[in-house]
Design a protein around this motif. Structure first.
Motif, short mmCIF file in Angstrom:
data_model
loop_
_atom_site.label_atom_id
_atom_site.label_comp_id
_atom_site.label_asym_id
_atom_site.label_seq_id
_atom_site.Cartn_x
_atom_site.Cartn_y
_atom_site.Cartn_z
N LYS A 200 -4.13 44.76 55.77
CA LYS A 200 -3.18 43.79 56.33
C LYS A 200 -2.03 44.55 56.97
N THR A 212 2.33 38.07 58.20
CA THR A 212 0.99 38.62 58.01
C THR A 212 0.02 37.46 57.81
N GLU A 213 -1.26 37.78 57.72
CA GLU A 213 -2.25 36.71 57.50
C GLU A 213 -2.10 36.15 56.10
N ASP A 216 -7.30 35.50 53.14
CA ASP A 216 -8.22 36.24 54.01
C ASP A 216 -8.54 35.40 55.24
N GLY A 218 -6.98 35.22 58.32
CA GLY A 218 -6.39 35.62 59.59
C GLY A 218 -7.22 35.17 60.79
N THR A 219 -8.55 35.20 60.64
CA THR A 219 -9.40 34.78 61.76
C THR A 219 -9.32 33.27 62.00
N SER A 221 -6.40 31.84 61.89
CA SER A 221 -5.00 31.72 62.33
C SER A 221 -4.10 31.10 61.27
N TYR A 222 -4.39 31.40 59.99
CA TYR A 222 -3.49 31.03 58.92
C TYR A 222 -2.53 32.21 58.73
N ILE A 223 -1.31 32.03 59.16
CA ILE A 223 -0.33 33.11 59.17
C ILE A 223 0.87 32.70 58.34
N SER A 242 1.13 29.32 62.83
CA SER A 242 0.02 29.19 61.88
C SER A 242 -0.73 27.88 62.10
#
Length: 284
Positions: A200, A212-213, A216, A218-219, A221-223, A242
């Motif tokens: 990360k 950061t994400e 897990d 991130g793909t 778009s949960y930020i 997000s």
């Protein structure tokens, strides 16, 4: 015997030709006689790395210094000091933007201080320095600020072709960097999954907040944003970008400065109920 004579004659001819070529080179004005060169001043970073250079500074409530260095190029050291005058050049920045299709803006004068734009290369020395003190709190993390400097003149030397330097000023907080994460997400009614040593990156938002994400995801778009409070507790909130805007604390969330580790318990609302996450994120 004739064969030996021929070999010696050929070797002598090569030597004479080489000496003639050397003599003609010395007389050829295309070759520079560095022994008679005039002293030159330059930005050594520009000479070795190019005109554009990034300066990464840690966000701070006090000013943060960085050093500008000017080099003296001369056949021998000088017995007298050299005074070098610098200038902030909008023209140099405009030229760079035009040539590279960029849109950098000049660093506001309110964002830095110096003791002046003149520095001295002492006698019998090769370099002189100038300290620029940057007010990082006046620079947003998303700003594209550049401090463009040129050597406008010098006493006892002449500016050479490396007389321009562009410093891109980037501010980062102390949490900015690469991390490894271990965590678990629980999804109602009875599903869970884990991740181990997941890479990360925490990116600076301001002096105490990083992005950061989430989990897990991130793909997807949960930020999330992590704000470290004065007591090292951490507040979890969603990034404005997000895909899920319900990310929030769900238990102990803290930062350990001695190990540079975030220990987080947070959640977000999903279709079947709250997804709960327990995670540790440690700087590499």
């Amino acid at each position: 015997m004739k064969k030996k004579i021929y070999i010696k004659t050929a070797a002598l001819s090569v030597m004479i030709a080489a000496m003639s070529l050397l003599s003609s080179c010395l007389k050829d004005h295309r070759y520079v006689d560095f022994g008679g060169s005039q002293p030159l001043v330059e930005f050594p970073v520009a000479a070795y790395s190019g005109t554009f250079n990034t300066v990464g500074l840690v966000a701070s409530t006090s000013t943060t210094p960085f050093t500008v260095t000017v080099n003296l190029a001369s056949p021998t050291l000088l017995s007298t000091p050299v005074t070098v005058n610098l200038a902030v050049s909008q023209t140099a920045l405009d030229a760079y933007n035009k040539a590279n299709n960029t849109s950098y803006t000049i660093l506001p004068s309110t964002a830095y201080t110096t003791s002046g734009l003149t520095l001295t290369i002492p006698a019998n020395s090769r370099t002189g320095t100038l300290t620029v003190n940057v007010n990082t709190s006046a620079i947003p993390s998303t700003a594209n600020y550049v401090l463009p400097l040129v050597i406008s003149s010098a006493t006892g030397a002449t500016p050479d072709q490396y007389n321009t330097i562009l410093y891109a000023i980037k501010v980062k907080n102390q949490y900015d960097g690469s991390y490894l994460a271990n965590g678990t997400i629980n999804i109602p009614p009875s599903t869970s999954r884990t991740w181990s040593s997941r890479s990360k990156t925490l990116a600076t938002i301001d002096a105490t907040t990083s992005e950061t994400e989430a989990a897990d995801l991130g793909t997807s778009s949960y930020i999330m944003r992590l704000k470290v409070n004065a007591d090292n507790t951490v507040t979890v909130t969603p990034s404005p970008s997000s895909a899920n805007q319900t990310l929030q604390n769900n238990g102990t969330c803290k930062y350990d400065p001695s190990t540079k580790t975030f220990t987080l318990n947070y959640k977000y609302v999903g279709a079947s109920g709250d997804r709960t996450i327990s995670e540790t994120i440690k700087m590499q």
